[in-house]
Design a protein around this motif. Structure first.
Motif, PDB file in Angstrom:
ATOM      1  N   GLN A 113       0.626  -1.363  -0.092  1.00  0.00           N
ATOM      2  CA  GLN A 113       0.041  -0.039   0.161  1.00  0.00           C
ATOM      3  C   GLN A 113       1.073   1.243   0.035  1.00  0.00           C
ATOM      4  O   GLN A 113       0.545   2.356  -0.446  1.00  0.00           O
ATOM      5  CB  GLN A 113      -0.911   0.111   1.212  1.00  0.00           C
ATOM      6  N   ALA A 114       1.901   1.059   0.728  1.00  0.00           N
ATOM      7  CA  ALA A 114       3.109   2.283   0.624  1.00  0.00           C
ATOM      8  C   ALA A 114       3.337   2.610  -0.878  1.00  0.00           C
ATOM      9  O   ALA A 114       3.650   4.008  -1.058  1.00  0.00           O
ATOM     10  CB  ALA A 114       4.012   2.026   1.473  1.00  0.00           C
ATOM     11  N   HIS A 115       3.684   1.642  -1.624  1.00  0.00           N
ATOM     12  CA  HIS A 115       4.253   1.995  -2.896  1.00  0.00           C
ATOM     13  C   HIS A 115       2.917   2.528  -3.618  1.00  0.00           C
ATOM     14  O   HIS A 115       3.088   3.405  -4.483  1.00  0.00           O
ATOM     15  CB  HIS A 115       4.561   0.600  -3.612  1.00  0.00           C
ATOM     16  N   TRP A 116       1.845   1.834  -3.552  1.00  0.00           N
ATOM     17  CA  TRP A 116       0.621   2.634  -4.537  1.00  0.00           C
ATOM     18  C   TRP A 116       0.440   4.077  -3.841  1.00  0.00           C
ATOM     19  O   TRP A 116       0.100   4.791  -5.005  1.00  0.00           O
ATOM     20  CB  TRP A 116      -0.534   1.657  -4.040  1.00  0.00           C
ATOM     21  N   ARG A 117       0.557   4.294  -2.685  1.00  0.00           N
ATOM     22  CA  ARG A 117      -0.033   5.552  -2.163  1.00  0.00           C
ATOM     23  C   ARG A 117       1.329   6.720  -2.307  1.00  0.00           C
ATOM     24  O   ARG A 117       0.919   7.898  -1.995  1.00  0.00           O
ATOM     25  CB  ARG A 117      -0.653   5.432  -0.851  1.00  0.00           C
ATOM     26  N   GLY A 118       2.442   5.852  -2.384  1.00  0.00           N
ATOM     27  CA  GLY A 118       3.528   6.883  -2.388  1.00  0.00           C
ATOM     28  C   GLY A 118       3.763   7.618  -3.761  1.00  0.00           C
ATOM     29  O   GLY A 118       3.099   7.583  -4.696  1.00  0.00           O
ATOM     30  N   LYS A 119       5.047   7.983  -3.921  1.00  0.00           N
ATOM     31  CA  LYS A 119       5.372   8.663  -5.245  1.00  0.00           C
ATOM     32  C   LYS A 119       5.599   7.793  -6.208  1.00  0.00           C
ATOM     33  O   LYS A 119       5.818   7.979  -7.320  1.00  0.00           O
ATOM     34  CB  LYS A 119       6.549   9.622  -5.039  1.00  0.00           C
ATOM     35  N   GLU A 120       5.955   6.536  -5.934  1.00  0.00           N
ATOM     36  CA  GLU A 120       6.270   5.543  -6.977  1.00  0.00           C
ATOM     37  C   GLU A 120       5.046   5.177  -7.933  1.00  0.00           C
ATOM     38  O   GLU A 120       5.595   5.116  -9.052  1.00  0.00           O
ATOM     39  CB  GLU A 120       6.481   4.174  -6.246  1.00  0.00           C
ATOM     40  N   TRP A 121       3.984   5.059  -7.780  1.00  0.00           N
ATOM     41  CA  TRP A 121       2.918   4.838  -8.522  1.00  0.00           C
ATOM     42  C   TRP A 121       2.698   6.189  -9.422  1.00  0.00           C
ATOM     43  O   TRP A 121       2.667   5.813 -10.773  1.00  0.00           O
ATOM     44  CB  TRP A 121       1.717   4.557  -7.947  1.00  0.00           C
ATOM     45  N   PRO A 122       2.753   7.357  -9.063  1.00  0.00           N
ATOM     46  CA  PRO A 122       2.421   8.499 -10.264  1.00  0.00           C
ATOM     47  C   PRO A 122       3.557   8.551 -11.024  1.00  0.00           C
ATOM     48  O   PRO A 122       3.485   8.825 -12.553  1.00  0.00           O
ATOM     49  CB  PRO A 122       2.386   9.603  -9.476  1.00  0.00           C
ATOM     50  N   GLU A 123       4.725   8.333 -10.456  1.00  0.00           N
ATOM     51  CA  GLU A 123       6.178   8.084 -11.263  1.00  0.00           C
ATOM     52  C   GLU A 123       6.260   7.153 -12.216  1.00  0.00           C
ATOM     53  O   GLU A 123       6.514   7.367 -13.493  1.00  0.00           O
ATOM     54  CB  GLU A 123       7.396   8.256 -10.482  1.00  0.00           C
ATOM     55  N   PHE A 124       5.690   5.943 -11.879  1.00  0.00           N
ATOM     56  CA  PHE A 124       5.679   4.727 -12.702  1.00  0.00           C
ATOM     57  C   PHE A 124       4.675   5.183 -13.759  1.00  0.00           C
ATOM     58  O   PHE A 124       5.107   4.808 -15.079  1.00  0.00           O
ATOM     59  CB  PHE A 124       5.192   3.714 -12.035  1.00  0.00           C
ATOM     60  N   VAL A 125       3.510   5.485 -13.569  1.00  0.00           N
ATOM     61  CA  VAL A 125       2.282   5.835 -14.674  1.00  0.00           C
ATOM     62  C   VAL A 125       2.942   6.793 -15.588  1.00  0.00           C
ATOM     63  O   VAL A 125       2.920   6.637 -16.982  1.00  0.00           O
ATOM     64  CB  VAL A 125       1.231   6.243 -14.117  1.00  0.00           C
ATOM     65  N   LYS A 126       3.482   7.725 -15.271  1.00  0.00           N
ATOM     66  CA  LYS A 126       4.063   8.994 -16.129  1.00  0.00           C
ATOM     67  C   LYS A 126       5.307   8.346 -17.113  1.00  0.00           C
ATOM     68  O   LYS A 126       5.311   8.778 -18.124  1.00  0.00           O
ATOM     69  CB  LYS A 126       4.916   9.771 -15.388  1.00  0.00           C
ATOM     70  N   ASN A 127       6.021   7.360 -16.499  1.00  0.00           N
ATOM     71  CA  ASN A 127       7.118   6.729 -17.395  1.00  0.00           C
ATOM     72  C   ASN A 127       6.484   5.689 -18.257  1.00  0.00           C
ATOM     73  O   ASN A 127       7.053   5.560 -19.510  1.00  0.00           O
ATOM     74  CB  ASN A 127       8.119   6.492 -16.699  1.00  0.00           C
ATOM     75  N   TYR A 128       5.772   4.769 -17.750  1.00  0.00           N
ATOM     76  CA  TYR A 128       5.410   3.477 -18.303  1.00  0.00           C
ATOM     77  C   TYR A 128       4.235   4.006 -19.241  1.00  0.00           C
ATOM     78  O   TYR A 128       4.047   2.974 -20.438  1.00  0.00           O
ATOM     79  CB  TYR A 128       5.089   2.524 -17.363  1.00  0.00           C
ATOM     80  N   ALA A 129       3.328   4.581 -18.991  1.00  0.00           N
ATOM     81  CA  ALA A 129       2.043   4.559 -19.983  1.00  0.00           C
ATOM     82  C   ALA A 129       2.387   4.989 -21.369  1.00  0.00           C
ATOM     83  O   ALA A 129       1.977   4.294 -22.354  1.00  0.00           O
ATOM     84  CB  ALA A 129       1.255   5.611 -19.314  1.00  0.00           C
ATOM     85  N   PRO A 130       3.270   5.934 -21.770  1.00  0.00           N
ATOM     86  CA  PRO A 130       3.637   6.390 -23.012  1.00  0.00           C
ATOM     87  C   PRO A 130       4.457   5.194 -23.679  1.00  0.00           C
ATOM     88  O   PRO A 130       4.241   4.895 -24.905  1.00  0.00           O
ATOM     89  CB  PRO A 130       4.650   7.470 -23.067  1.00  0.00           C
ATOM     90  N   TRP A 131       5.274   4.366 -23.008  1.00  0.00           N
ATOM     91  CA  TRP A 131       5.983   3.164 -23.550  1.00  0.00           C
ATOM     92  C   TRP A 131       4.861   2.224 -23.803  1.00  0.00           C
ATOM     93  O   TRP A 131       4.919   1.517 -24.766  1.00  0.00           O
ATOM     94  CB  TRP A 131       6.798   2.471 -22.344  1.00  0.00           C
ATOM     95  N   TRP A 132       3.700   1.892 -23.096  1.00  0.00           N
ATOM     96  CA  TRP A 132       2.648   1.009 -23.757  1.00  0.00           C
ATOM     97  C   TRP A 132       2.200   1.247 -25.044  1.00  0.00           C
ATOM     98  O   TRP A 132       2.191   0.365 -25.697  1.00  0.00           O
ATOM     99  CB  TRP A 132       1.668   0.989 -22.786  1.00  0.00           C
ATOM    100  N   ALA A 133       2.210   2.355 -25.167  1.00  0.00           N
ATOM    101  CA  ALA A 133       1.813   2.902 -26.828  1.00  0.00           C
ATOM    102  C   ALA A 133       2.897   2.511 -27.777  1.00  0.00           C
ATOM    103  O   ALA A 133       2.842   2.005 -28.686  1.00  0.00           O
ATOM    104  CB  ALA A 133       1.021   4.272 -26.782  1.00  0.00           C
ATOM    105  N   SER A 134       4.005   3.364 -27.497  1.00  0.00           N
ATOM    106  CA  SER A 134       5.276   3.206 -28.294  1.00  0.00           C
ATOM    107  C   SER A 134       5.612   1.819 -28.638  1.00  0.00           C
ATOM    108  O   SER A 134       6.208   1.539 -29.750  1.00  0.00           O
ATOM    109  CB  SER A 134       6.467   4.032 -27.659  1.00  0.00           C
TER     110      SER A 134
END
Length: 545
Positions: free
Chosen positions: A422-443
């Motif tokens: 839960q600490a990872h989900w609610r911490g800074k890791e999750w927003p940073e992960f989505v920011k970096n990985y979501a564009p990679w999903w498409a590319s």
């Protein structure tokens, strides 16, 4: 020297007594065990008083396993009513009691408050406890993940699953304990269950003990050839037929009234054409709450016997210079697809990387260099022109990015079948992960569509929904002969050891509106790219409206 006060002397002696380390240690152990015993006695006392109060006397308030009501005339109809609830999804249990908070929320799956007993549970499937974070959602999710029809919460912190309710309904006032993880909801009471009826997802497996319910099927044309072992069983029950077929080492148990048939799924009995369960709704002679089918329509269960027709695997007999990629964005089901391909073809898959945990789980091609030519295809998450052009062909797996991102985040912080905290989900890791990985999903998808020499697109959602047809297409793409019996065997072993439990799914949406707006734009981009190449777009279920 002034004399010590009289009251201080005993305290001093106690202090000196505990000051000695061995004595102090064993004293604390004794106090701990004494406290535990008192808690146990208190819970036993509460159980006894609540059970007595429910029945009005000291007698057992539960209905017997074979059914039974308030009179002989009603026992049969009660049993058939329960049978309909359990076996047929569309039949509803009339609600006799209903708490106001459930009505206000508009929930339609609440059944009511029921008696429970430690000796004869009302729900007799799996159970789990959480005395800090139990919620209605967690319990329902846990039971639904395992294919049960009912989920019950007790004492604010206990969750029980089952296919049938084997206890009487009582007043809602007796289910009066708040859930430990959410004070706004009720989670039963002492020896009282708040029971919910679950709407199972398509992939959920309904179980009877260790057997998996497969459905109602029409009698095969040549039953002796399709299901080679059979016997008439007195007082037939699901248990008896499943036990017989398990003992004879068959993976299927088919109930046909008083007769039990055993076999494996074959082209003569594929289990692909489900019939309306009403056609199989005939009570078992030895079990009031289950259906045993009839001479024309069989009730089929999968036993715990492993179907070995698709378990043999080996390296390619001659090294191949034709390299086929099994390409996907991380979290898109690549490991699961490898498991399916290995069972369907009988050949090991390779990897662009090396993962010791996967090697230890049976992926023997994991140790080979990806150019060895000994494996049928090679797992890769790489994208970019140079890496893609190293392969002569590719199977491109695409998954709903909302699911893929969460799956990869769980893998990154919890391993292949673990979970991020839960600490990872609610911490800074999750927003940073989505920011970096979501564009990679498409590319990732766009790169493989652009630079891949020969690409077969497989959508993860289609593979789950139509496994036989999709996997058959993958085998043909790999230029191998299709074995229908092997594919049918794979259907029975499809999960492997790579499916996460439902116990720790998030109870909230981790995606912010801003994240969703970005991901929806990326989905539309990929959908457009697929359609430009005359391929079907992304599945309707996650295509933005």
């Amino acid at each position: 020297k002034s004399p010590q006060p009289i009251m201080a002397r005993p305290l001093l002696k106690i202090h000196r007594y505990f000051h000695r380390k061995p004595i102090r240690f064993f004293s604390f152990i004794l106090l701990y065990l004494t406290a535990g015993s008192l808690v146990f006695l208190h819970s036993g006392f509460s159980s006894d008083t609540s059970t007595t109060g429910a029945s009005g006397s000291g007698r057992d308030p539960l209905i017997s396993e074979g059914g039974g009501g308030t009179g002989a005339g009603s026992s049969t109809s009660d049993a058939l009513g329960l049978l309909g609830r359990v076996f047929k999804e569309t039949r509803r249990t009339p609600r006799r009691f209903g708490p106001p908070w459930m009505k206000e929320n508009g929930a339609q799956d609440y059944i009511g408050c029921y008696v429970d007993d430690t000796q004869k549970r009302a729900l007799r499937g799996v159970s789990f406890l959480d005395y800090k974070k139990m919620t209605v959602f967690r319990c329902q999710d846990n039971c639904a993940e395992r294919g049960y029809l009912y989920a019950g919460l007790e004492f604010g912190a206990e969750c029980y699953c089952g296919h049938k309710i084997q206890a009487p309904n009582v007043s809602e006032s007796e289910c009066n304990m708040e859930c430990k993880g959410e004070k706004s909801n009720i989670c039963g009471g002492p020896n009282r269950l708040s029971i919910y009826r679950l709407e199972l997802s398509q992939e959920s497996a309904r179980r009877y003990g260790s057997a998996i319910f497969k459905g109602c099927f029409k009698r095969p044309d040549n039953v002796t050839l399709a299901l080679p072992a059979s016997a008439v069983i007195k007082n037939m029950s699901v248990d008896k037929c499943v036990d017989m077929c398990t003992e004879k080492e068959f993976s299927l148990a088919a109930l046909a009234g008083e007769k039990c048939h055993c076999g494996f799924p074959t082209s003569l009995f594929t289990l692909h054409e489900h019939e309306d369960e009403e056609l199989c709704l005939q009570r078992c002679a030895g079990e009031d709450f289950e259906s045993c089918g009839n001479n024309d329509f069989f009730v089929v269960y999968q036993t715990q016997v492993q179907d070995n027709r698709c378990m043999d695997r080996r390296f390619l007999p001659t090294r191949s210079k034709h390299l086929v990629a099994l390409a996907s964005f991380p979290g898109a089901g690549n490991t699961w697809a490898r498991h399916l391909i290995e069972l369907a073809t009988g050949y090991y898959t390779g990897s662009y990387y090396f993962d010791g945990s996967l090697y230890n789980k049976g992926f023997k091609g994991e140790r080979d260099h990806w150019r060895s030519g000994r494996t049928i295809c090679i797992k890769t998450h790489e994208s970019g022109k140079k890496e893609i052009e190293d392969f002569d062909a590719s199977i491109l797996m695409i998954r709903n990015p909302y699911k893929a991102l969460m799956a990869e985040f769980n893998r990154k912080y919890g391993g292949h079948i673990g979970f991020a905290s839960q600490a990872h989900w609610r911490g800074k890791e999750w927003p940073e992960f989505v920011k970096n990985y979501a564009p990679w999903w498409a590319s990732h998808t766009l790169d493989w569509l652009k630079y891949g020499k020969k690409v077969q697109v497989v959508h993860f959602e289609d593979l789950k929904r139509e496994l036989f047809a999709e996997l058959k297409g993958m085998v043909i793409f790999l230029d191998l002969e299709v074995s229908e019996d092997r594919l049918l065997c794979v259907e029975g072993q499809k999960d492997g050891n790579f499916k996460r439990s439902g116990l720790r799914k998030l109870e909230y949406d981790p995606y912010t509106p801003e994240m969703r707006a970005t991901i929806d734009r990326l989905i539309k981009t990929v959908d457009t790219a697929l359609r430009k190449r005359n391929l079907s777009g992304v599945p309707e279920e996650y295509r933005p409206r």
